[in-house]
Design a protein around this motif. Structure first.
Motif, short mmCIF file in Angstrom:
data_model
loop_
_atom_site.label_atom_id
_atom_site.label_comp_id
_atom_site.label_asym_id
_atom_site.label_seq_id
_atom_site.Cartn_x
_atom_site.Cartn_y
_atom_site.Cartn_z
N UNK A 27 0.77 -1.32 0.17
CA UNK A 27 0.00 -0.13 -0.04
C UNK A 27 0.94 1.22 -0.05
N UNK A 28 1.83 1.40 0.71
CA UNK A 28 2.62 2.44 0.83
C UNK A 28 3.65 2.52 -0.74
N UNK A 29 3.91 1.37 -1.19
CA UNK A 29 4.43 1.54 -2.43
C UNK A 29 3.48 2.16 -3.28
N UNK A 30 2.25 1.69 -3.41
CA UNK A 30 1.27 1.93 -4.41
C UNK A 30 0.90 3.71 -4.28
N UNK B 255 10.56 5.23 -4.31
CA UNK B 255 10.80 3.91 -4.81
C UNK B 255 9.80 3.61 -5.88
N UNK B 256 8.56 4.26 -6.01
CA UNK B 256 7.65 4.25 -7.05
C UNK B 256 7.25 5.37 -8.04
N UNK B 257 8.33 5.42 -9.01
CA UNK B 257 8.07 6.86 -9.73
C UNK B 257 7.42 6.74 -10.99
N UNK B 258 6.53 5.77 -11.09
CA UNK B 258 5.69 5.47 -12.31
C UNK B 258 4.61 6.79 -12.61
N UNK C 124 4.08 11.93 -3.28
CA UNK C 124 4.20 12.30 -1.95
C UNK C 124 5.57 13.25 -1.89
N UNK C 125 5.32 14.47 -1.76
CA UNK C 125 6.41 15.28 -1.78
C UNK C 125 7.40 15.24 -0.45
N UNK C 126 6.61 15.03 0.62
CA UNK C 126 7.54 15.06 1.71
C UNK C 126 7.83 13.54 2.11
N UNK C 127 9.02 13.32 2.00
CA UNK C 127 9.63 11.72 2.39
C UNK C 127 9.59 11.79 3.92
#
Length: 183
Positions: free
Chosen positions: A29-32, A96-99, A105-108
């Motif tokens: 979910x976090x990746x998606x 990690x997911x740059x599709x 999500x601008x804030x890591x």
């Protein structure tokens, strides 16, 4: 004992009432949703001791921390507290997911930087790792150590201090990698 049959049994882990959990795909979910991030630092040309600063601005889970060296030895300390000095410069980090279809999500939740110093007086050591590459001439090896357990952090400042193992004479050369997700 309480049991659930049918489609709901496919969605639940465990049979004991009170501790059952919904089945989920770890990290999916976090990746998606674009909330997983990564960073790396090549330490092959760094000056030691090397201090890596983690300015964490919101709750996050560190899901991977890997130290990989091909030469030398490394003492790797994770600490909070102490007194920093000098100037820290941010290092590369990315999602990690740059599709193109992934929400941005601008804030890591974290800025990782290097370049400063840290006086360990008054600090608390949270973790410690020692690794050493083979020192036999004509042979080469890469040694990797990783922590695959999830480590949750609140908003805080933490540091990693990397030095050679006391008594060794060769600075570590290799790569440090981090992966995390914002809650």
């Amino acid at each position: 004992m309480y049991t659930i049959n049918g489609i709901f049994s496919d969605l639940i882990n465990g049979a004991k009432e009170g501790i059952r959990r919904l089945k989920v795909e770890s990290g999916a979910l976090a990746y998606d949703e674009g909330r997983r991030f990564r960073s790396f630092l090549d330490i092959s040309n760094e000056t030691f001791p090397l201090v890596i600063k983690f300015e964490i601005s919101k709750d996050l889970d560190l899901t991977q921390a890997t130290q990989s060296i091909y030469e030398g030895s490394m003492q790797y300390l994770v600490v909070v507290g102490g007194t920093e000095g000098g100037v820290f410069t941010p290092i590369f980090q990315t999602g990690e997911n740059n599709k193109s279809t992934t929400p941005v999500v601008a804030d890591s939740g974290m800025v990782i930087s290097t370049g400063g110093t840290l006086n360990l007086a008054g600090s608390t050591i949270l973790d410690m790792v020692y690794i050493k590459a083979a020192s036999t001439s004509n042979r080469s090896s890469t040694v990797s150590v990783g922590s695959g357990s999830v480590r949750g952090f609140p908003a805080t400042t933490a540091y990693v201090v990397i030095t050679e193992i006391p008594g060794e004479n060769i600075d570590p050369k290799g790569v440090i990698k981090y992966e995390w997700e914002v809650n």
